[in-house]
Design a protein around this motif. Structure first.
Motif, PDB file in Angstrom:
ATOM      1  N   LEU C 116       0.826  -1.208   0.000  1.00  0.00           N
ATOM      2  CA  LEU C 116       0.000   0.000   0.000  1.00  0.00           C
ATOM      3  C   LEU C 116       0.862   1.261   0.000  1.00  0.00           C
ATOM      4  N   ALA C 117       1.957   1.203   0.754  1.00  0.00           N
ATOM      5  CA  ALA C 117       2.799   2.387   0.868  1.00  0.00           C
ATOM      6  C   ALA C 117       3.369   2.785  -0.480  1.00  0.00           C
ATOM      7  N   VAL C 118       3.646   1.808  -1.322  1.00  0.00           N
ATOM      8  CA  VAL C 118       4.135   2.151  -2.657  1.00  0.00           C
ATOM      9  C   VAL C 118       2.970   2.444  -3.597  1.00  0.00           C
ATOM     10  N   ALA C 119       1.936   1.610  -3.498  1.00  0.00           N
ATOM     11  CA  ALA C 119       0.858   1.673  -4.487  1.00  0.00           C
ATOM     12  C   ALA C 119       0.054   2.961  -4.394  1.00  0.00           C
ATOM     13  N   VAL C 120      -0.237   3.419  -3.179  1.00  0.00           N
ATOM     14  CA  VAL C 120      -1.143   4.565  -3.058  1.00  0.00           C
ATOM     15  C   VAL C 120      -0.539   5.840  -3.662  1.00  0.00           C
ATOM     16  N   PRO C 121       0.642   6.266  -3.226  1.00  0.00           N
ATOM     17  CA  PRO C 121       1.171   7.484  -3.846  1.00  0.00           C
ATOM     18  C   PRO C 121       1.416   7.329  -5.342  1.00  0.00           C
ATOM     19  N   LEU C 122       1.892   6.154  -5.722  1.00  0.00           N
ATOM     20  CA  LEU C 122       2.172   5.920  -7.137  1.00  0.00           C
ATOM     21  C   LEU C 122       0.878   5.960  -7.952  1.00  0.00           C
ATOM     22  N   GLY C 123      -0.145   5.322  -7.413  1.00  0.00           N
ATOM     23  CA  GLY C 123      -1.426   5.297  -8.107  1.00  0.00           C
ATOM     24  C   GLY C 123      -2.010   6.686  -8.247  1.00  0.00           C
ATOM     25  N   VAL C 124      -1.957   7.456  -7.160  1.00  0.00           N
ATOM     26  CA  VAL C 124      -2.506   8.810  -7.183  1.00  0.00           C
ATOM     27  C   VAL C 124      -1.749   9.662  -8.196  1.00  0.00           C
ATOM     28  N   MET C 204      -1.961  -0.691  -7.124  1.00  0.00           N
ATOM     29  CA  MET C 204      -1.629   0.519  -7.861  1.00  0.00           C
ATOM     30  C   MET C 204      -2.523   0.661  -9.082  1.00  0.00           C
ATOM     31  N   ARG C 205      -2.656  -0.412  -9.814  1.00  0.00           N
ATOM     32  CA  ARG C 205      -3.456  -0.318 -11.035  1.00  0.00           C
ATOM     33  C   ARG C 205      -4.915  -0.037 -10.719  1.00  0.00           C
ATOM     34  N   LEU C 206      -5.381  -0.653  -9.662  1.00  0.00           N
ATOM     35  CA  LEU C 206      -6.769  -0.441  -9.263  1.00  0.00           C
ATOM     36  C   LEU C 206      -7.005   1.006  -8.853  1.00  0.00           C
ATOM     37  N   LEU C 207      -6.131   1.502  -7.995  1.00  0.00           N
ATOM     38  CA  LEU C 207      -6.289   2.867  -7.520  1.00  0.00           C
ATOM     39  C   LEU C 207      -6.156   3.841  -8.682  1.00  0.00           C
ATOM     40  N   ARG C 208      -5.212   3.569  -9.548  1.00  0.00           N
ATOM     41  CA  ARG C 208      -4.999   4.463 -10.673  1.00  0.00           C
ATOM     42  C   ARG C 208      -6.262   4.561 -11.520  1.00  0.00           C
ATOM     43  N   LEU C 234      -6.518  16.350  -5.183  1.00  0.00           N
ATOM     44  CA  LEU C 234      -6.184  14.938  -5.287  1.00  0.00           C
ATOM     45  C   LEU C 234      -6.437  14.192  -3.993  1.00  0.00           C
ATOM     46  N   PHE C 235      -5.868  14.728  -2.909  1.00  0.00           N
ATOM     47  CA  PHE C 235      -5.888  13.937  -1.683  1.00  0.00           C
ATOM     48  C   PHE C 235      -7.147  14.135  -0.849  1.00  0.00           C
ATOM     49  N   ARG C 236      -7.725  15.329  -0.887  1.00  0.00           N
ATOM     50  CA  ARG C 236      -8.917  15.544  -0.070  1.00  0.00           C
ATOM     51  C   ARG C 236     -10.194  15.171  -0.810  1.00  0.00           C
ATOM     52  N   HIS C 237     -10.212  15.453  -2.102  1.00  0.00           N
ATOM     53  CA  HIS C 237     -11.464  15.235  -2.819  1.00  0.00           C
ATOM     54  C   HIS C 237     -11.516  13.915  -3.567  1.00  0.00           C
ATOM     55  N   ALA C 238     -10.403  13.549  -4.164  1.00  0.00           N
ATOM     56  CA  ALA C 238     -10.455  12.400  -5.073  1.00  0.00           C
ATOM     57  C   ALA C 238     -10.073  11.082  -4.405  1.00  0.00           C
ATOM     58  N   LEU C 239      -9.136  11.133  -3.472  1.00  0.00           N
ATOM     59  CA  LEU C 239      -8.599   9.874  -2.953  1.00  0.00           C
ATOM     60  C   LEU C 239      -9.637   9.047  -2.207  1.00  0.00           C
ATOM     61  N   ARG C 240     -10.398   9.689  -1.359  1.00  0.00           N
ATOM     62  CA  ARG C 240     -11.297   8.897  -0.521  1.00  0.00           C
ATOM     63  C   ARG C 240     -12.362   8.167  -1.336  1.00  0.00           C
ATOM     64  N   PRO C 241     -13.064   8.872  -2.207  1.00  0.00           N
ATOM     65  CA  PRO C 241     -14.028   8.092  -2.996  1.00  0.00           C
ATOM     66  C   PRO C 241     -13.370   7.055  -3.887  1.00  0.00           C
ATOM     67  N   SER C 242     -12.104   7.262  -4.241  1.00  0.00           N
ATOM     68  CA  SER C 242     -11.456   6.282  -5.120  1.00  0.00           C
ATOM     69  C   SER C 242     -10.917   5.090  -4.368  1.00  0.00           C
ATOM     70  N   SER C 243     -10.771   5.210  -3.060  1.00  0.00           N
ATOM     71  CA  SER C 243     -10.074   4.147  -2.355  1.00  0.00           C
ATOM     72  C   SER C 243     -11.020   3.091  -1.817  1.00  0.00           C
ATOM     73  N   LEU C 244     -12.311   3.250  -2.096  1.00  0.00           N
ATOM     74  CA  LEU C 244     -13.269   2.291  -1.539  1.00  0.00           C
ATOM     75  C   LEU C 244     -13.089   0.910  -2.147  1.00  0.00           C
TER      76      LEU C 244
END
Lengths: 394, 351, 325, 333
Positions: C116-124, C204-208, C234-244
């Protein structure tokens, strides 16, 4: 941290002389590179807008009205989009502005209300946060004060129990409420220009009326200029100062609202007005349909873009695109070789009717308007549609 | 409104379809709550007539249409079509009625299977019911496609996504008429279309009606559109019928405050008509999970009194062939006059 | 609430069926009826009889199942029998589990965190820069990683980092974490990487792709039109709905992680529960097998239940859909 | 139905998980979305035609074809002497102490993948192994596809009791981590190719069923399904003609990934000593025999690993291509 940068930005945008128009758009082109070719979504649009005035932009889908609004705001994606021309907001050029400069404009000077209030509010963020976020971004105020401001904003857009609403999520509200919230967000920082992009299309009629009233009231109260984008001539008729009718990425007719309805010159404007069912007309009145379908903006027809559907079209219309022509009435322009209400126009109609061109029949209400319907792969409707229409009318 | 009753129904032997006291309810997830989508709605259609069913979103008009088709099974009431009560039919018996009762949907693109060819889509009903032999079916498909203005040669082998919304709607109409039905339920057939295309489709529907001797139920939220196509209009609000009448009478002299308010709210494409200084109705449609007592429109009605909260109005004839479910119907010439509101107070329903 | 209770009920039913299947399959392992002979093949007949009696194998099937299940619920996972001739001894399985489970949990947790530590920032970032060279490169790399089975990574790491260059330990005992965290970490590094790479690629691919979809949403345009800076959008508006979806998949993938861990633990001889399970299935230790499998299944099912609940907490739309219409 | 109750939370979760299927947006998507919205469906659909298969897809197809070719014609390859016969290799002389005199050799021109300690040509072993590994991969996924796909299709279409029942069935199968379930089944049934195939089929069934269910669920809500019902189509016809053709691309693409997963799982089982009996050559077994020689002869492990990697890569890529080719309109509309 960003507060300091903000202050710098504010200085950079010192107020412009009040006599200049608020917004001047010169020959704006927005082209998308698509797999099929270049889509000319906005193709040479010019207009200017004074402070506190309302411009209605009317068009069907594919006319480029939404892209126009987003182009002016600079809200289009960066890749595959080409935007040329000039957009001056308070005398300053916006095209080519840095993202930082644009962010100073967005929200505080220019803001926007979108079509669908359900999808344009963040579903997982509380209403209160969505409003205060904006205030904190642009104004140098404390969180508590921002919250108070948000409260009063909600009240001013007619939301009861604003206190409770601040803690709710968008999906807990009705469509009308959500659109009120969107409006509250849009006006929060006292912008000078408000884009309303189909603000009531997703709403019911009774709610639509409320929202349009609210927009108008807020606009007057705050002396905002407004660009109201819609497909519904009824929506703009009573609520704008000026109307621009768009077709295939171009403004085909532009006039002060009253003039447009009384002295319209462009066949498309005429056809649009005629094809709407009227409440006043008796039931079963045959509608004057426009034959064919909205143009393909990647492969637009040669000549006048409306010519394939136009009942008055002559040779020249199919070959040569008309420029914007001024009329005697100030502010009234149109793009047509054979404008409505001229003798040439009547002659053209007679001639087309004699030749059996279907779209001509359609507009006068004798045909069935099936025009080009049978052609899935667009163009040359003039040659193709005739035969189909005879079948259809049989 | 919020009325019940069947005073507006015509003798059973004169009508093709008679819906009596239709009730449709849905559970809300697994919460144990219920959406009262349609509560005691009665309508009827004579052969060859077009009944317009109009109302805002959430008023149950689409559900009524689907319940008539038995695509949603009603909780109560009867739907008598051609002498059979459809609500009593099951399985094979119900299926047998299908070719005579067709439907056209709102979203022209999503109502056509993207993986099938136009010709097969239109032929579907003929294939299911084994109407005619192969040649006859092909001929029929060609005929209906031509009638709706689609070139059968060019379009037949293509798939829906190659067509525009208007063209897809033509194909839907062709599909619906292919089995020569008696009644077609049109569920918002033009609301997804551009204005210029909308008129084409409305005209086409009129033509098809004449050509094939159809009876239509035309469901829409646009009053002007409904007026244009209908012989009789029923206005719905929150799962109930408010008012039923001929279109010209209804629009000229609405008797129900809700109808009047709707008419006031419609933007008119004429700059000399100022938008109503106030809309005749504030607030928004209440949740169908917990509809108001008595008359369901009372929470937004300018004329509401205590009686409206306690007693549900019954549909009655106020003028010849003009029925309304209201305790205090509007007199001819009466307008919805009320104190002019300040900006944005529209959401206070408690006047 | 009602919703949760219903789900809980379903969960219990599923677990009961799962426990029954586990018990039944456990007894079928080896394909013959003499389970004890398979379990302690070199012990004397008397010893085997003694164990048989101890286990109550002569009792009816359902009685055995019942007592096994009640014992399991009490934390008594049965005994592990070993030895030859007359020297058959037994150790409580719960003791083995207590020793080995934390190792596996540490391994899986660190793999999951690393992924997750690699995938999340990379995906975003990839989604933000969709179609840039960076995005294409990252996406292609991840696509490659996706095709790398954990055991291949493990073997390659073992060949080079372990055997040939000897940077990292392979065949030693696992150093105790609290006493020697660094060594412990060095020891678990290769197994962790082996497990994490494929997960990383999936996440990563999923989050992306979710982020790209979210970034097309109207509310993102709204946020931009408010003048919110990109990192906040990116982080406040987009990440949370995308991470479900990511959350759900991360939960479901624990299953793959457990499976991967079994192989990886065996390759690196990590003293975890996975290796133990594999050994115990292969050596016919049916009691231990039954208990460990059921333990894993309970863990997995409960975890996914928790993810499901967490999901509704993260997405207010679902939370309220459950509460009221 | 517009006025029907909101989805239950579970359904939303399921549909969202099904979004795994959503293909990654291709190059010009962002702008295209707007353009497509403005211009109607024409733009969106036409881009599909523009796209050929692409070089990646061709490489993947070539690789898979090569594998299949060499697996099918392995006897021919052996008889023509292209590769040595794994059955009749000249076994190295065994010394008095039982140690092989021939040691493993790294790859060379004569033996592209080298030799193992028994002097066997690894390339020829890999080809021999591919016959079993590919059969296990494709057959088990095919079985899982048929059973799971069918169950999922039903569960998505009949949402009520049938759906719930199938859902619980899947939940039970899914409660066991996949590899452990496979391990279990193989141990119970025995270490033959058939049994391993069967075990992996059981494991892939619920996974494929879940994908099919999510896809079927979302398609079943479309209006054309209602339209077909309104035409009088029976459930069977609706499922077969309306829902299935639309769910097929997603399922097919997942099935391709599934073959890859199964091939890896076979190797995993072999590494645990729980796969196909060690005397039968499979990719997993080749790797397994190489593990003790890791330090001195890494090529024994690496050669089949690279083959597995390339195969998985190719299958994944093809899965993506299938998805992208069929879902473009979905994403754009």
């Amino acid at each position: 941290m960003s507060r300091r940068r903000r202050a710098v930005g504010v200085e950079r945008f010192e107020p412009a002389p009040l006599d200049a128009p608020l917004l001047e758009v010169e020959d704006l082109h927005t082209h998308f590179r698509t797999g099929r070719g270049v889509a000319r979504a906005v193709d040479g649009v010019s207009f200017s807008l004074e402070r506190g005035r309302t411009l209605g932009v009317v068009g069907e889908s594919g006319s480029g009205k939404t892209v126009l609004a987003r182009s002016i705001m600079g809200l289009l994606p960066k890749s595959n989009v080409e935007r040329t021309g000039s957009i001056k907001f308070e005398g300053r050029e916006v095209i080519g502005a840095t993202p930082d400069d644009l962010r100073e404009l967005w929200g505080s000077q220019i803001s926007m209300v979108f079509q669908d209030p359900m999808t344009s509010l963040n579903p997982v963020m509380k209403i209160g946060k969505q409003i205060t976020e904006m205030l904190l971004q642009h104004l140098d105020i404390s969180k508590d004060y921002a919250r108070e401001l948000a409260l009063s904003l909600l009240e001013s857009v007619g939301i009861p129990e604003a206190d409770r609403r601040l803690k709710e999520y968008p999906h807990q509200m009705s469509g009308g409420m959500r659109q009120r919230i969107m409006i509250a967000i849009a006006i929060a920082c006292g912008p000078k220009l408000l884009f309303a992009d189909e603000p009531t299309t997703a709403l019911d009629v009774t709610v639509q009326a409320q929202i349009l009233d609210l927009l108008q009231a807020q606009q007057r109260e705050r002396f905002m200029a407004m660009i109201l984008v819609t497909h519904d001539l009824g929506v703009v008729a009573g609520r704008t100062d000026e109307i621009a009718v768009m077709y295939a990425g171009r403004v085909v007719e532009k006039a002060p609202t009253k003039v447009l309805f009384s002295e319209l010159r462009h066949p498309y404007t005429e056809a649009l007005l005629r094809s709407i069912p009227k409440l006043g007309a008796p039931s079963h009145t045959r509608l004057a349909a426009i034959g064919g379908r909205p143009p393909d903006i990647v492969n637009p027809p040669a000549g006048c873009k409306f010519s394939p559907r136009c009942p008055y079209a002559r040779e020249r219309c199919l070959e040569e695109e008309p420029p914007l022509i001024d009329t005697a009435t100030p502010g009234h322009e149109f793009r047509c070789w054979i404008p409505v209400g001229t003798p040439e126009n009547r002659e053209a109609l007679e001639a087309n009717r004699a030749a059996g061109a279907p779209s001509a029949l359609a507009v006068v209400g004798e045909g069935n308007g099936m025009g080009t319907a049978a052609a899935p792969s667009a163009p040359t409707p003039h040659t193709r549609s005739g035969s189909i229409d005879t079948k259809g009318g049989a | 409104m919020a009325g019940h009753g069947t005073a507006h129904l015509r003798p059973a032997d004169e009508v093709l379809l008679r819906v009596e006291s239709l009730v449709v309810e849905f559970p809300v997830g697994r919460t144990g709550l219920t959406v009262h989508a349609v509560s005691d709605v009665s309508i009827d259609v004579k052969p060859g007539e077009t009944l317009g069913l109009v109302g805002e979103s959430g008023c149950g008009k689409s559900t009524t249409g689907r319940a008539v088709m038995q695509l949603v099974r009603p909780k109560g009431g009867s739907v008598t079509f051609d002498g059979h009560d459809l609500t009593q039919l099951k399985g094979e018996e119900l299926r047998e009625t299908r070719p005579k009762l067709q439907m056209i949907f709102q979203d022209p693109i999503s109502s056509l299977n993207p993986r099938r060819r136009i010709r097969d889509i239109v032929r579907e009903g003929l294939d299911i019911w084994k109407i005619g032999d192969d040649a006859a079916r092909n001929a029929k498909v060609t005929e209906v496609l031509e009638t709706v203005g689609i070139d059968p040669e060019a379009a037949g082998p293509r798939r829906p996504h190659e067509f525009s919304g208007g063209q897809c709607q033509r194909i839907s109409i062709a599909r619906a008429v292919a089995t020569e039905p008696k009644l077609i339920i049109c569920d918002e057939p033009v609301s997804a279309l551009d204005v210029s295309v909308q008129a084409q489709i409305l005209n086409l529907l009129q033509e098809m009606k004449q050509r094939y001797g159809l009876t239509l139920i035309f469901i829409a939220h646009d009053l002007a559109v409904v007026k244009n196509v209908s012989d009789r209009v029923a206005v719905m609000y929150l799962g109930k019928i408010c008012e039923v009448s001929g279109p010209d009478e209804l629009y000229a002299q609405p008797a129900h405050p809700y109808t009047a308010a709707l008419l006031l709210a419609i933007p008119v494409p004429d700059p000399t008509v100022r938008p109503a200084e106030r809309s005749g109705v504030g607030g928004e449609i209440p949740s169908p999970v917990a509809p108001p007592s008595g008359c369901r429109f009372r929470t937004r009605c300018l004329k509401a009194t205590d009686r409206c909260a306690q007693e549900e109005p019954e549909i009655r004839e106020v003028r010849p062939d003009h029925f309304v479910a209201c305790h205090f119907p509007m007199e001819p010439g009466e307008t919805l006059a009320a104190p002019a509101p300040t900006a944005g107070n529209g959401s206070h329903p408690d006047i | 609430m009602r919703m949760i209770l219903l789900k809980l009920l379903r969960l219990v039913v599923v677990l009961l069926v799962v426990s029954f299947l586990t018990f039944w399959f456990g007894k079928l392992i080896g394909g013959n009826n003499d389970l004890v002979a398979k379990m302690i093949p070199f012990s004397s007949e008397q010893e085997k009889d003694r164990v048989r009696e101890q286990l109550g194998l002569d009792k009816p099937f359902f009685t055995q199942y019942g007592s096994w299940l009640t014992n399991f619920a009490r934390g008594d996972f049965g005994e592990l029998y070993t030895g030859t001739g007359k020297n058959v001894t037994s150790v409580p399985v719960s003791e083995i589990v207590a020793k080995r489970l934390p190792v596996s949990l540490e391994l899986m947790l660190s793999a999951q965190l690393l992924a997750l530590a690699v995938a999340v920032p990379l995906g975003v970032f990839s989604a933000y820069k969709a179609n840039s060279k960076f995005d294409r490169g990252a996406n292609m790399t991840m696509f490659g990683l996706l095709a790398l089975p954990p055991f291949v990574v493990a073997l390659v790491l073992a060949i080079y980092l372990g055997a040939q260059w000897q940077w990292l330990p392979t065949q030693s005992d696992l150093p105790n974490f609290p006493l020697n965290p660094l060594e412990n970490w060095r020891y678990l590094l290769m197994p962790t990487i082996s497990l994490a790479l494929a997960q990383m690629a999936i996440y990563m691919r999923l989050l992306r792709s979710d982020m790209i979809a979210t970034l097309q949403e109207d509310f993102i345009t709204t946020a931009k039109a408010k003048g919110i800076p990109p990192h906040r959008v990116l982080f406040r508006h987009a990440l949370r709905p995308s991470s479900l979806t990511l959350l759900t998949v991360a939960g479901l993938n624990v299953g793959a992680l457990i499976g991967g861990a079994v192989v990886i633990e065996r390759i690196f001889k990590v003293p975890g529960i996975g290796g133990q399970l594999a050994a115990s299935i292969l050596s016919g230790q049916f009691i231990q097998t039954q208990s460990i499998v059921l333990l894993i299944a309970v863990f997995y099912v409960v975890l996914n239940f928790a993810v499901d609940i967490l999901y509704s907490v993260l997405d207010p739309r679902i939370r309220h859909a459950r509460a009221i219409a | 139905m517009p006025e029907q109750s909101p989805d239950s939370g579970e359904e939303i979760v399921r549909t969202l998980v099904a979004d795994e299927q959503r293909h990654d947006l291709p190059a010009d998507e962002p702008s295209l979305l707007i353009a497509a919205v403005e211009a109607g469906p024409e733009i969106a659909h036409n881009r599909r035609r523009r796209k050929g298969l692409g070089i990646g897809a061709w490489l993947a197809i070539i690789w898979i074809s090569l594998l299949l070719f060499s697996a099918i014609f392995q006897p021919l390859l052996v008889s023509t002497g292209v590769i040595p016969d794994p059955e009749a290799q000249e076994l190295p002389e065994i010394s008095g102490t039982g140690e092989a005199l021939v040691v493993a050799q790294p790859p060379s021109l004569g033996h592209l993948m080298g030799l193992n300690p028994r002097g066997e040509d690894i390339l020829s072993l890999v080809i021999e192994g591919s016959r079993r590994s590919l059969v296990i991969g494709f057959v088990s996924v095919f079985l899982g596809f048929m059973v799971g796909g069918f169950l999922g299709l039903l569960a998505g279409y009949f949402k009520g009791r049938t759906g719930g029942f199938i859902g619980s069935l899947l939940d039970i199968l899914l409660a066991f981590p996949q590899l452990i379930l496979a391990l279990f089944v193989v141990e119970v049934l025995g270490h033959t190719v058939t049994n391993v195939t069967f075990a992996l089929a059981i494991v892939s069934t619920p996974v494929l069923a879940r994908i099919a269910r999510a896809s079927s669920l979302s398609w079943s809500e479309r209006e054309f399904v209602v339209a077909a019902r309104a035409q009088g189509a029976k459930h069977r016809r609706v499922l077969w003609r309306e829902v299935l053709p639309n769910t097929l691309p997603a399922m097919l693409s997942i099935a391709l990934l599934g073959v890859a997963v199964v091939i890896v799982a076979e190797a995993g089982l072999a590494l645990l000593g729980a796969g196909v009996a060690p005397d039968l050559v499979t990719w997993g077994n080749i790797i397994q025999t190489g593990v003790p020689e890791l330090k001195d002869s890494p090529h024994i492990v690496l050669a089949p690993s690279i083959v597995i990697f390339l195969t998985v890569l190719a299958l994944n890529y093809l899965g993506d291509v299938v998805r992208a080719r069929f879902d473009v309109r979905e994403a754009a509309l």
